[in-house]
Structure formats: C-alpha cells, structure tokens
Design a protein around this motif. Structure first.
Motif, PDB file in Angstrom:
ATOM      1  N   SER A 132     -19.355 -16.826  38.701  1.00 35.88           N
ATOM      2  CA  SER A 132     -20.271 -15.683  38.670  1.00 35.88           C
ATOM      3  C   SER A 132     -21.532 -16.042  39.432  1.00 35.88           C
ATOM      4  CB  SER A 132     -20.608 -15.287  37.233  1.00 35.88           C
ATOM      5  OG  SER A 132     -21.261 -16.335  36.579  1.00 35.88           O
ATOM      6  N   GLN A 133     -22.113 -15.034  40.021  1.00 39.44           N
ATOM      7  CA  GLN A 133     -23.334 -15.204  40.795  1.00 39.44           C
ATOM      8  C   GLN A 133     -24.524 -14.981  39.879  1.00 39.44           C
ATOM      9  OE1 GLN A 133     -23.496 -15.817  44.186  1.00 39.44           O
ATOM     10  NE2 GLN A 133     -25.704 -15.786  44.256  1.00 39.44           N
TER      11      GLN A 133
ATOM     12  N   PHE B   6     -26.993 -30.489  31.492  1.00 37.06           N
ATOM     13  CA  PHE B   6     -26.759 -31.745  32.189  1.00 37.06           C
ATOM     14  C   PHE B   6     -26.911 -31.459  33.672  1.00 37.06           C
ATOM     15  CE2 PHE B   6     -24.104 -31.734  28.364  1.00 37.06           C
ATOM     16  CZ  PHE B   6     -24.615 -32.842  27.719  1.00 37.06           C
ATOM     17  N   TRP B   7     -27.581 -32.365  34.372  1.00 40.44           N
ATOM     18  CA  TRP B   7     -27.759 -32.252  35.818  1.00 40.44           C
ATOM     19  C   TRP B   7     -27.080 -33.444  36.471  1.00 40.44           C
ATOM     20  CZ3 TRP B   7     -30.440 -28.618  38.821  1.00 40.44           C
ATOM     21  CH2 TRP B   7     -31.033 -27.580  38.088  1.00 40.44           C
ATOM     22  N   ILE B   8     -26.248 -33.193  37.464  1.00 37.28           N
ATOM     23  CA  ILE B   8     -25.592 -34.251  38.222  1.00 37.28           C
ATOM     24  C   ILE B   8     -26.139 -34.144  39.648  1.00 37.28           C
ATOM     25  CG2 ILE B   8     -23.426 -35.169  39.082  1.00 37.28           C
ATOM     26  CD1 ILE B   8     -23.406 -33.063  35.991  1.00 37.28           C
ATOM     27  N   LEU B   9     -26.892 -35.160  40.049  1.00 38.09           N
ATOM     28  CA  LEU B   9     -27.595 -35.152  41.331  1.00 38.09           C
ATOM     29  C   LEU B   9     -27.022 -36.214  42.255  1.00 38.09           C
ATOM     30  CD1 LEU B   9     -31.040 -35.271  39.543  1.00 38.09           C
ATOM     31  CD2 LEU B   9     -29.953 -33.210  40.404  1.00 38.09           C
ATOM     32  N   PHE B  10     -26.616 -35.814  43.438  1.00 38.86           N
ATOM     33  CA  PHE B  10     -26.138 -36.779  44.439  1.00 38.86           C
ATOM     34  C   PHE B  10     -27.349 -37.264  45.225  1.00 38.86           C
ATOM     35  CE2 PHE B  10     -22.273 -34.685  43.339  1.00 38.86           C
ATOM     36  CZ  PHE B  10     -21.296 -35.649  43.500  1.00 38.86           C
ATOM     37  N   ASN B  11     -27.594 -38.575  45.179  1.00 38.23           N
ATOM     38  CA  ASN B  11     -28.767 -39.160  45.820  1.00 38.23           C
ATOM     39  C   ASN B  11     -28.482 -39.620  47.238  1.00 38.23           C
ATOM     40  OD1 ASN B  11     -30.006 -38.912  43.270  1.00 38.23           O
ATOM     41  ND2 ASN B  11     -29.101 -40.837  42.654  1.00 38.23           N
TER      42      ASN B  11
ATOM     43  N   GLY C 113     -23.429 -26.652  26.673  1.00 39.29           N
ATOM     44  CA  GLY C 113     -22.238 -26.307  27.439  1.00 39.29           C
ATOM     45  C   GLY C 113     -22.545 -25.932  28.869  1.00 39.29           C
ATOM     46  N   THR C 114     -23.704 -26.387  29.366  1.00 33.80           N
ATOM     47  CA  THR C 114     -24.146 -26.023  30.714  1.00 33.80           C
ATOM     48  C   THR C 114     -24.410 -27.279  31.538  1.00 33.80           C
ATOM     49  OG1 THR C 114     -25.195 -24.026  29.850  1.00 33.80           O
ATOM     50  CG2 THR C 114     -25.912 -24.760  32.023  1.00 33.80           C
ATOM     51  N   ALA C 115     -24.009 -27.228  32.800  1.00 35.88           N
ATOM     52  CA  ALA C 115     -24.283 -28.323  33.733  1.00 35.88           C
ATOM     53  C   ALA C 115     -24.573 -27.746  35.106  1.00 35.88           C
ATOM     54  CB  ALA C 115     -23.106 -29.286  33.805  1.00 35.88           C
ATOM     55  N   PHE C 116     -25.392 -28.468  35.845  1.00 32.00           N
ATOM     56  CA  PHE C 116     -25.693 -28.102  37.218  1.00 32.00           C
ATOM     57  C   PHE C 116     -25.381 -29.299  38.100  1.00 32.00           C
ATOM     58  CE2 PHE C 116     -28.503 -25.513  34.599  1.00 32.00           C
ATOM     59  CZ  PHE C 116     -28.209 -24.258  35.086  1.00 32.00           C
ATOM     60  N   ILE C 117     -24.757 -29.037  39.224  1.00 27.41           N
ATOM     61  CA  ILE C 117     -24.436 -30.085  40.188  1.00 27.41           C
ATOM     62  C   ILE C 117     -25.272 -29.822  41.432  1.00 27.41           C
ATOM     63  CG2 ILE C 117     -22.611 -31.131  41.590  1.00 27.41           C
ATOM     64  CD1 ILE C 117     -20.616 -30.084  39.449  1.00 27.41           C
ATOM     65  N   ALA C 118     -25.952 -30.873  41.903  1.00 31.59           N
ATOM     66  CA  ALA C 118     -26.791 -30.748  43.098  1.00 31.59           C
ATOM     67  C   ALA C 118     -26.246 -31.676  44.182  1.00 31.59           C
ATOM     68  CB  ALA C 118     -28.237 -31.086  42.766  1.00 31.59           C
TER      69      ALA C 118
ATOM     70  N   ASN D 209     -18.512 -25.656  30.101  1.00 33.67           N
ATOM     71  CA  ASN D 209     -17.840 -24.627  30.876  1.00 33.67           C
ATOM     72  C   ASN D 209     -18.748 -23.820  31.780  1.00 33.67           C
ATOM     73  OD1 ASN D 209     -15.165 -25.130  29.895  1.00 33.67           O
ATOM     74  ND2 ASN D 209     -15.871 -24.332  27.934  1.00 33.67           N
ATOM     75  N   ASP D 210     -20.035 -23.832  31.540  1.00 36.95           N
ATOM     76  CA  ASP D 210     -20.976 -23.129  32.410  1.00 36.95           C
ATOM     77  C   ASP D 210     -21.490 -24.140  33.431  1.00 36.95           C
ATOM     78  OD1 ASP D 210     -20.717 -20.774  30.930  1.00 36.95           O
ATOM     79  OD2 ASP D 210     -22.327 -21.348  29.572  1.00 36.95           O
ATOM     80  N   VAL D 211     -20.867 -24.138  34.597  1.00 36.63           N
ATOM     81  CA  VAL D 211     -21.193 -25.112  35.636  1.00 36.63           C
ATOM     82  C   VAL D 211     -21.744 -24.377  36.848  1.00 36.63           C
ATOM     83  CG1 VAL D 211     -20.305 -26.932  37.146  1.00 36.63           C
ATOM     84  CG2 VAL D 211     -19.381 -26.673  34.825  1.00 36.63           C
ATOM     85  N   GLY D 212     -22.931 -24.781  37.257  1.00 39.75           N
ATOM     86  CA  GLY D 212     -23.545 -24.212  38.454  1.00 39.75           C
ATOM     87  C   GLY D 212     -23.641 -25.260  39.530  1.00 39.75           C
ATOM     88  N   ILE D 213     -23.570 -24.811  40.763  1.00 43.19           N
ATOM     89  CA  ILE D 213     -23.709 -25.708  41.905  1.00 43.19           C
ATOM     90  C   ILE D 213     -24.919 -25.252  42.700  1.00 43.19           C
ATOM     91  CG2 ILE D 213     -22.657 -26.644  43.988  1.00 43.19           C
ATOM     92  CD1 ILE D 213     -19.937 -26.202  42.677  1.00 43.19           C
ATOM     93  N   SER D 214     -25.861 -26.150  42.862  1.00 46.37           N
ATOM     94  CA  SER D 214     -27.078 -25.856  43.599  1.00 46.37           C
ATOM     95  C   SER D 214     -26.745 -25.734  45.096  1.00 46.37           C
ATOM     96  CB  SER D 214     -28.079 -26.993  43.368  1.00 46.37           C
ATOM     97  OG  SER D 214     -29.225 -26.773  44.129  1.00 46.37           O
TER      98      SER D 214
END
Length: 109
Positions: free
Chosen positions: A5-6, A20-25, A74-79, A102-107
C-alpha cells in the motif's frame, strides 16, 4: 503474497509508531534500530559485512531479541542505498514476515 500500500498524506500528518529500522550503511554493512512511539532510538546494533556479504546470522538473531523485547511491534522500515542488493532487501522482508512484523515500509533511495 505481498500486500503493498502507498502511504497517503504528508509526513507531518503521520504520527510515529514504534518500529524497527533496518539501515544499509555501505554495500553490506547494516544497522538495526528500534524507535519508540516518540521516534526516539532505544536500541541500535551495527553489523559489519562478512566477506562482502550481509551478516544475516547476526542480523536475524538481533531482530529476534528485539522482537522478543517488543512483542507488540509489527512495523519495520528498510532504508536501502543505491548500492544495496535487491536480494538483501527481499531476504530481510522474508525474515521480518516470519517474526510477524507485517507492516514493512521501504524508504525511497
């Protein structure tokens, strides 16, 4: 299946949620952060690559520990970055889903 979803509305209209934030450095170095409902970082783990690959063993172990401490989140963001491999993002999404995040967003890059 993957539900997509947008986001709607401006950033100022959205309230921070614990996530949770997953950041690629760098190409294969990753940082995991847990941010509370105020957006404050509560935990941070950084993993250096092993032989130019993401250290998924350490990453998934730390996510499991953080999820156990924050069971209701239940939320995570991937950057990702422009150099992040698509396979690495997909593998992280798969693991998050296994942990009932299950709520996963991609920056956007």
């Amino acid at each position: 299946t993957l539900d997509i979803s947008q986001s709607v509305g401006s950033e100022s209209e959205q309230k921070p949620v614990p996530a949770f934030w997953i950041l690629f450095n760098s190409p294969h170095d990753v940082t995991i952060e847990f941010k509370d409902e105020k957006g404050a970082t509560r935990n941070r783990f950084t993993f250096k690559n092993i032989n130019n690959k993401v250290d998924f063993s350490s990453l998934t172990h730390s996510l499991k520990v953080l999820k156990k401490q924050n069971q209701n989140v239940g939320t995570a963001f991937i950057a990702p970055r422009s150099h992040t491999a698509y396979e690495d993002v997909v593998q992280i999404i798969d693991y998050l889903k296994k942990e009932n995040i299950n709520d996963v967003g991609i920056s956007p890059i």
